[in-house]
Design a protein around this motif. Sequence first.
Motif, PDB file in Angstrom:
ATOM      1  N   ASN B 123       0.862  -1.184   0.000  1.00 41.98           N
ATOM      2  CA  ASN B 123       0.000   0.000   0.000  1.00 41.98           C
ATOM      3  C   ASN B 123       0.900   1.235   0.000  1.00 41.98           C
ATOM      4  N   HIS B 126      -0.193   4.328   1.944  1.00 40.28           N
ATOM      5  CA  HIS B 126      -0.034   4.316   3.402  1.00 40.28           C
ATOM      6  C   HIS B 126       1.426   4.560   3.794  1.00 40.28           C
ATOM      7  N   GLU B 164      -0.093  -0.868  10.037  1.00 40.49           N
ATOM      8  CA  GLU B 164      -1.271  -0.278  10.676  1.00 40.49           C
ATOM      9  C   GLU B 164      -1.680  -1.049  11.941  1.00 40.49           C
TER      10      GLU B 164
END
Lengths: 253, 320
Positions: B123, B126, B164
């Motif tokens: 990602n 991110h 995350e």
Amino acid sequence: MNIRAVRAIYGFEMARTWRTLLQSIVAPVISTSLYFVVFGAAIGSRISTVENVPYGAFIVPGLVMLSLLTQSIANASFGIYFPRFSGTIYEILSAPVSPFEIVLGYVGAAATKSIVLGAIILLTASLFVPLRIEHPVWMALFLVLTAATFSLFGFIIGLWADGFEKLQLVPLLVVTPLTFLGGSFYSVDMLPPAWRTVTLFNPVLYLVSGFRWSFFGQADVSVGASVAMTLAFLGGCLALVTWMFRTGYRLKS
Amino acid sequence: MRPARRSATQAAMPPIISVSNLSKTYSSGFQALRNVNLQIRRGEIFALLGPNGAGKTTLIGIICGIVRPSAGTVSADGHDIVRDFRAARAKIGLVPQELTTDAFETVWATVSFSRGLFGKAPNPAHIEKTLKTLSLWDKKDSRIMTLSGGMKRRVLIAKALSHEPQILFLDEPSAGVDVALRQDMWRLVRTLRDSGVTVILTTHYIEEAEEMADRVGVISRGEIILVEEKSELMRKLGRKQLTLQLQAPLDRLPPTLDAFRLELARGGTELVYTYDTRGERTGITALLRDLAAAGIRFKDLQTSQSSLEDIFVGLLRERA
């Protein structure tokens, strides 16, 4: 199974190879070429054939095996030892990754590098001597199996070593002598009977013999014995690495 | 959300980390943890204080899977860290105390590697956001070996945040960090807490705990000796001092003032009165009355409250 983690470890290790291309690929190719010059051209010119195979071609499987063993061990042992040395191993240990996935990533990358190297050495050898491979599938099988087994062995050394000296100890003092004495550059039939018996206790003989059989259809020991010995060594390494992870040996206090 | 209300909400929810009867004895025989029980509330900032060798890093190491427990259990978000290690570890990010980084990797590569290691799909958005938050974006293609110590600390934080996590462990995050970065980190930690991340930090800097923590735990010799709301802790254990600067220095105090346990300071020019904030009466009115009766006059006064550091040192002295 955490495939992404395996891919991350594998990719990380392969990236290290490209960063150290001279050391990883070019140096072994040069040293193998030197073996050809010394053993193939200089000494080989005085030995016409061994078991009806030109001496230059006869040593090719042994040379490939020599590089395969030493590089598999070196790549895998350094791959796991360096994170332990630098402390970055904390990330591997704290990630949602099983021991099997860790081994798959590191050993897979080390074996890949060795196989690529073995293929390059074969190509290099074909520039020096005419080469034929009678059993290409078996040749590939021996190549992959040996690379995987000795990468696993290297991984164990990388876990066991608590200093750079120990990291070099087994490859230099055990593996290289066993490879040289395992029929890499000669047939065991050329040895006196007593030494021939002693050589049969050298596990590397079975690897070299099986690999050479896949090229020329001739072997010092039976192919079945070669495969069995390789699988037995692989099984032993798997058992040892399983014990290491189960007990946290040198990984977790 | 206001701190008191947030604290009440957190306390009502099941703990995000639950440590039960945890002990650790190393092969050397050193017992690093003794029957530790601890619950970390969801979404709080928990500061674990303790002197060197108290067991802070061992406790974090066990929760994160780096150290093997000798006895006891730990669960992270309901997942046992041994039996269900994948689910447990996927929730956790760890910033270690030591600056352990891959010297030859680029910042982008090492942070992306961490995300993959935790089983998350790539990602880039991110990673970009994380690097920008940590002021690392312009260093994304730099090799880590070329970065300063402070920048390397940021890289470690970026790696820990790459997947995350819901729980973030910061082991001595301010060690060797300059004031600017410390302020940046405090801001980041608060932002993470506001987004629902639970943050557990160990620190030697009491001011860090005082500044950021919702709750404080004190560990000493492998035992948790106190877990308390920071504000409650300071209210309960905090002491105030009233310092009176005298008009004329005193050689000794009159016996009529013995009950106040006053201290003479600065060559007799200051009187120090220590009182407990928990008491219904502080005794200040009576003190001032008795001082006047004894003919002792002062030209100025000031009060000061004990810091978390004073409380911490006091607790450890009590245990010694």
